[in-house]
Scaffold this motif. Structure first.
Motif, short mmCIF file in Angstrom:
data_model
loop_
_atom_site.label_atom_id
_atom_site.label_comp_id
_atom_site.label_asym_id
_atom_site.label_seq_id
_atom_site.Cartn_x
_atom_site.Cartn_y
_atom_site.Cartn_z
N ARG A 2 0.72 -1.01 0.15
CA ARG A 2 -0.12 -0.07 0.07
C ARG A 2 0.84 1.29 0.10
O ARG A 2 1.74 1.61 0.88
N ALA A 4 1.60 5.28 -0.91
CA ALA A 4 1.17 6.64 -1.12
C ALA A 4 2.35 7.64 -1.60
O ALA A 4 3.56 7.58 -0.98
N SER A 29 1.38 0.91 -9.89
CA SER A 29 0.08 0.27 -10.13
C SER A 29 0.42 -1.07 -11.16
O SER A 29 -0.27 -2.15 -10.86
N THR A 34 -1.16 -0.97 -4.45
CA THR A 34 -2.33 -0.26 -4.34
C THR A 34 -1.57 1.12 -4.03
O THR A 34 -0.69 1.44 -3.08
N ASN A 36 -1.92 5.51 -4.01
CA ASN A 36 -2.73 6.71 -3.89
C ASN A 36 -1.52 7.97 -3.78
O ASN A 36 -0.43 7.85 -3.37
N LEU A 38 -1.18 11.62 -2.98
CA LEU A 38 -1.79 12.73 -2.28
C LEU A 38 -1.19 14.02 -2.58
O LEU A 38 0.06 14.23 -2.38
N TYR A 55 -4.80 4.10 -10.50
CA TYR A 55 -4.50 4.58 -9.12
C TYR A 55 -5.18 5.71 -8.75
O TYR A 55 -5.98 6.24 -9.68
N LYS A 56 -5.32 5.84 -7.25
CA LYS A 56 -6.34 6.94 -6.95
C LYS A 56 -5.36 8.37 -6.79
O LYS A 56 -4.35 8.04 -6.32
N ARG A 58 -5.83 11.74 -4.63
CA ARG A 58 -6.69 12.29 -3.67
C ARG A 58 -6.00 13.92 -3.66
O ARG A 58 -5.08 14.24 -3.25
N ARG A 93 -0.66 3.02 5.31
CA ARG A 93 0.22 2.40 4.32
C ARG A 93 1.23 1.81 4.57
O ARG A 93 1.54 1.64 5.90
#
Length: 399
Positions: A2, A4, A29, A34, A36, A38, A55-56, A58, A93
């Motif tokens: 995970r 970030a 990815s 996973t 993210n 930021l 991927y996300k 935010r 994370r």
């Protein structure tokens, strides 16, 4: 894992950092992790395409300067303080990857330390060295240097974009292990844009046009090309110089152009996305870049040279450092371009000579083909993914 990625600049904002981090997020990815990102809300009117990513992303509001950039201490803090709380109270994370400025690195160090989560510091340059060129008071420089050291020393690993930067980091007093991963450009997007240019028939060459595509700040010394232009115009009155992009020196460059009375020959354009920039570089006579010598920033490499090479452009570089070696790389017995001393006469002479030595379409295709393989940012990102995996394997994922 995970993962970030923490950054105050990201796509769609056109910059070297955005490209590096976008490619890195894709690599994480594609490796099954996973991810993210930021980051911040883009400037008004910019399209994010976040829904199309694997991927996300935010995003949250941030202060911007009068030019629309997240640049300046208040602007940085408007990102750093919220990110501290988002890390502290956000989802768990396994590892963070943090991009400068150093203040962001420091806040990530504190928040991730409280949660006992490791982070990697992505060192593309040394901010305190760059700050020394801005004329800032000594106490501010000492503060920036202290914050930068704290940000780096808390990292499990530091990834560096070049051997020269790694050596400077050691001189700087950095203690965590440093992994030199290299640097590059998004050759896939550049190649697609170039292919679209060829398919649409837009293969014409712009006559006698020099293109400076990227940031023009104190450390770059781009005014050297403005000072050279009057001499070049005496030989080639139709030569043109295009500055594409922003930077802290843009206003002073415009003033100097007006003082020299060459506004008819020098244009200033807004930052462009890769898809817009690739055809311009493909059609230009020469792509130019500079780093001001003996400024404590000689280790820096202007990545605009990589993008220009992928587009097959002839290169002109002035300054010291690793860019000289790159421009002098020989392909089929001929260098990629010309590297000269940082003075207007040398630059002007080189510009005149490069106009005379017009590069053939066949040569441009050969340079582009080589650069697509040699300068892939994707390969750099894959190395960083491996570094992150090693850190998590060693320190263990968090529940």
């Amino acid at each position: 894992m995970r993962v970030a990625i923490v950054t105050r600049i990201f796509e769609p904002e056109p910059s070297a950092a955005s490209l590096r981090l976008g490619t890195l997020a894709n690599s994480f990815s594609e490796s099954g992790h996973t991810v993210n990102v930021l980051t911040v809300k883009p400037a008004r009117g910019a399209r994010t395409n976040d829904a199309d990513r694997t991927y996300k992303v935010r995003r949250f509001p941030v202060l911007r300067d009068s030019s629309g950039y997240v640049r300046g201490y208040l602007q940085y803090l408007s990102f750093d303080i919220p990110i501290f709380f988002r890390i502290l109270f956000g989802a768990r994370r396994d590892i963070f990857v943090v991009e400068p400025p150093p203040t962001t690195g420091l806040f990530v160090r504190i928040a991730s330390g409280l949660r006992r989560i490791p982070y990697i510091y992505y060192a593309a340059d040394i901010w305190s060295d760059a700050a020394a060129q801005t004329g800032a008071p000594k106490w501010i420089l000492r503060l920036v240097r202290a914050v930068e050291l704290l940000a780096m020393r808390g990292a499990s690993k530091i990834v560096s974009v070049s051997v020269d930067l790694t050596e400077r980091l050691h001189e700087f007093g950095v203690q965590p292990p440093i992994v030199t991963v290299g640097n590059g450009v998004d050759t896939d997007r550049l190649s697609k844009s170039l292919q679209a240019t060829v398919t649409s028939g837009e293969t014409r060459r712009e006559s006698r046009v020099f293109v400076y595509a990227g940031t023009a700040s104190e450390v770059h010394g781009a005014e050297i090309f403005v000072e050279a232009m009057p001499m070049v115009l005496k030989t080639y009155p139709d030569v043109r110089l295009r500055f594409i992009g922003g930077g802290s020196e843009r206003d002073s460059l415009i003033r100097r152009v007006n003082q020299l009375g060459i506004s008819h020959a020098v244009t200033f354009e807004s930052t462009k996305q890769i898809e817009e920039l690739a055809p311009i570089l493909r059609q230009a006579t020469v792509a130019i870049a500079s780093v001001r010598p003996n400024s404590g920033y000689d280790f820096a490499f202007p990545t605009k040279l990589y993008a220009a090479a992928v587009c097959g452009a002839k290169l002109l570089y002035t300054g010291n450092g690793p860019a000289r070696d790159f421009v002098n790389v020989e392909l089929s017995g001929e260098p990629l371009g010309t590297a000269v001393d940082f003075d207007p006469l040398s630059v002007a002479s080189a510009m005149v000579e490069l106009i005379r030595e017009e590069q053939s379409i066949e040569r441009r295709i050969a340079v582009s083909t080589w650069a697509k393989e040699a300068l892939s940012l994707k390969k750099v990102s894959e190395r960083i993914v491996e570094v992150a995996s090693q850190v998590v394997d060693k320190e263990g994922p968090k529940a």
